[in-house]
Design an enzyme around this catalytic site. Structure first.
Site, PDB file in Angstrom:
ATOM      1  N   HIS A   1      -9.453  -3.421  -0.895  1.00  0.00           N
ATOM      2  CA  HIS A   1      -8.375  -2.654  -0.264  1.00  0.00           C
ATOM      3  C   HIS A   1      -8.838  -1.216   0.017  1.00  0.00           C
ATOM      4  CE1 HIS A   1      -3.951  -1.711   0.212  1.00  0.00           C
ATOM      5  NE2 HIS A   1      -4.408  -0.493  -0.026  1.00  0.00           N
ATOM      6  N   GLU A   2      -9.491  -0.593  -0.975  1.00  0.00           N
ATOM      7  CA  GLU A   2      -9.927   0.799  -0.801  1.00  0.00           C
ATOM      8  C   GLU A   2     -11.079   0.912   0.200  1.00  0.00           C
ATOM      9  OE1 GLU A   2      -7.783   2.599  -1.796  1.00  0.00           O
ATOM     10  OE2 GLU A   2      -6.911   1.426  -3.429  1.00  0.00           O
TER      11      GLU A   2
ATOM     12  N   CYS B   1       0.851  -1.193   0.000  1.00  0.00           N
ATOM     13  CA  CYS B   1       0.000   0.000   0.000  1.00  0.00           C
ATOM     14  C   CYS B   1       0.886   1.242   0.000  1.00  0.00           C
ATOM     15  CB  CYS B   1      -0.885  -0.022   1.251  1.00  0.00           C
ATOM     16  SG  CYS B   1      -1.848   1.463   1.512  1.00  0.00           S
TER      17      CYS B   1
END
Ligand SMILES: [Zn+2]
Lengths: 181, 166
Positions: free
Chosen positions: B139-140, B97
């Protein structure tokens, strides 16, 4: 700052990590990498840390042994140099996870790590466990390794399969490259 | 064109769930533009959540069209107040990330998901997707719920230090 490596083990019980790290905190030591685990009921610690210049490993070891005498731990502290990690590349580096299990016999770890060595693969973590009865012990091996990008992973898998056939154990692997999101 | 600095963990804004967007006004549009500009200008970036720019609104952008692990692809996705309404096929992936530059981690993600979200005009839409696009969206959405991938690591062998980042 000076760099140190602490190795300690003793019969497992609650509070060992707290007591050791508390003694290190009193010395204003700054912990860095560590690995701690239970091996056959012994709690084993490998821990790297930094301390102010001028503090010797003998002094730290004596302080720990004195402060922790009731825990009957075996403690050694050495002065070491920290090195950069051995990684073949950064983002594109492939991590291979190899699982092996089956009936225990001598030579399992050597058999698989020989293959990795021949491919120039660097092991970063390895864990073995033995369970089952004394007459039919079962073995589990997990190897996590960093793999150069030019390694042919199909060829690697074939060689590992050959090793597992020779040793009469089961083997599976995953090769995972990380993705940044 | 506004490229903003990406917030690095640990940070309050990254660990606090983002607020629902209530008014679909020009300020939302501006934030979406900043997210897209920053995503496009960050090398290798395939998605960005508002909290990574220090904004506490439930907005993310994703574009995985250039990624080799992409299967189903919706191009540039702009999602406001997103919710996962279906997930299946859990499997392990290794993820990094922009906001966690020093580590990668192996975590569980779903291979197929459907989400419900709103576009910049406040119109609801759904997306069903798989593979890398599904992973990026999860993930977001984690970011919008105050989580980075490190918050999902369960085992000692599942987190790896990184030597250098891009
Ligand atoms: Zn992220």
């Amino acid at each position: 700052m000076e760099n140190f490596l602490l190795r300690a083990f003793g019969a497992d019980r609650p509070g060992i990590v707290y007591r050791i790290t508390n003694e290190l905190a009193k010395l204003e030591a700054n912990l860095s990498d560590s690995t701690m685990t239970d091996l056959e009921g012994q709690f084993v610690i490998m821990l790297s840390f930094t301390c102010a210049a001028g503090v010797s490993s003998n002094f730290i070891e004596a302080k720990l042994k004195d402060g922790l005498s009731d825990l009957s731990l075996n403690i050694e502290v050495s002065s070491i140099e920290f090195h950069d990690r051995v990684l073949f590349s950064d983002d594109e580096s492939k991590r291979v996870s190899i699982r092996v299990y089956g009936a225990d016999r001598p030579g399992i770890v050597a058999g698989f790590t020989k293959v990795l060595y021949d491919f120039g693969i660097n092991i970063t973590d390895l864990k073995t466990s033995i369970t089952g009865s004394e007459s039919s012990p079962n073995y589990f091996l997990l190897i996590v390794a960093d793999t150069p990008n030019d390694v042919d992973t199909v060829l690697l898998e074939n060689e590992l399969k050959t090793a597992s056939t020779t040793l009469g154990v089961h083997m599976s692997l995953d090769v995972i490259a990380p993705d940044t999101i | 064109m506004t490229v903003r600095a990406v917030v690095v963990a640990p940070s309050n804004v990254l660990s606090t769930p983002a607020r629902k967007v209530l008014d679909y006004d020009d300020s939302v549009l501006q934030k979406v533009r900043d997210l897209i500009d920053t995503m496009v200008e960050s090398p290798g970036c395939v998605g960005l959540a508002s909290v990574q720019l220090g904004l506490s609104d439930q907005i993310f952008v994703v574009d995985v069209s250039k990624h080799k692990k992409t299967d189903i692809c919706h191009g540039l996705i702009v999602a406001i107040n997103p919710v996962i309404i279906h997930q299946s096929d859990p499997h392990k992936v290794r993820e990094g990330c922009l906001s966690v530059p020093d580590f990668t981690g192996s975590i569980l993600r779903y291979g197929e998901i459907s989400i419900k979200a709103f576009d910049v005009t406040g119109c609801e839409f759904t997306i069903s997707t798989n593979a890398f696009e599904a992973q990026a969206i999860q993930h977001e959405i984690d970011h919008l719920n105050g989580k980075v991938f490190l918050d999902r690591v369960l085992d000692v062998a599942d987190v790896y230090p990184r030597k250098r980042y891009l």
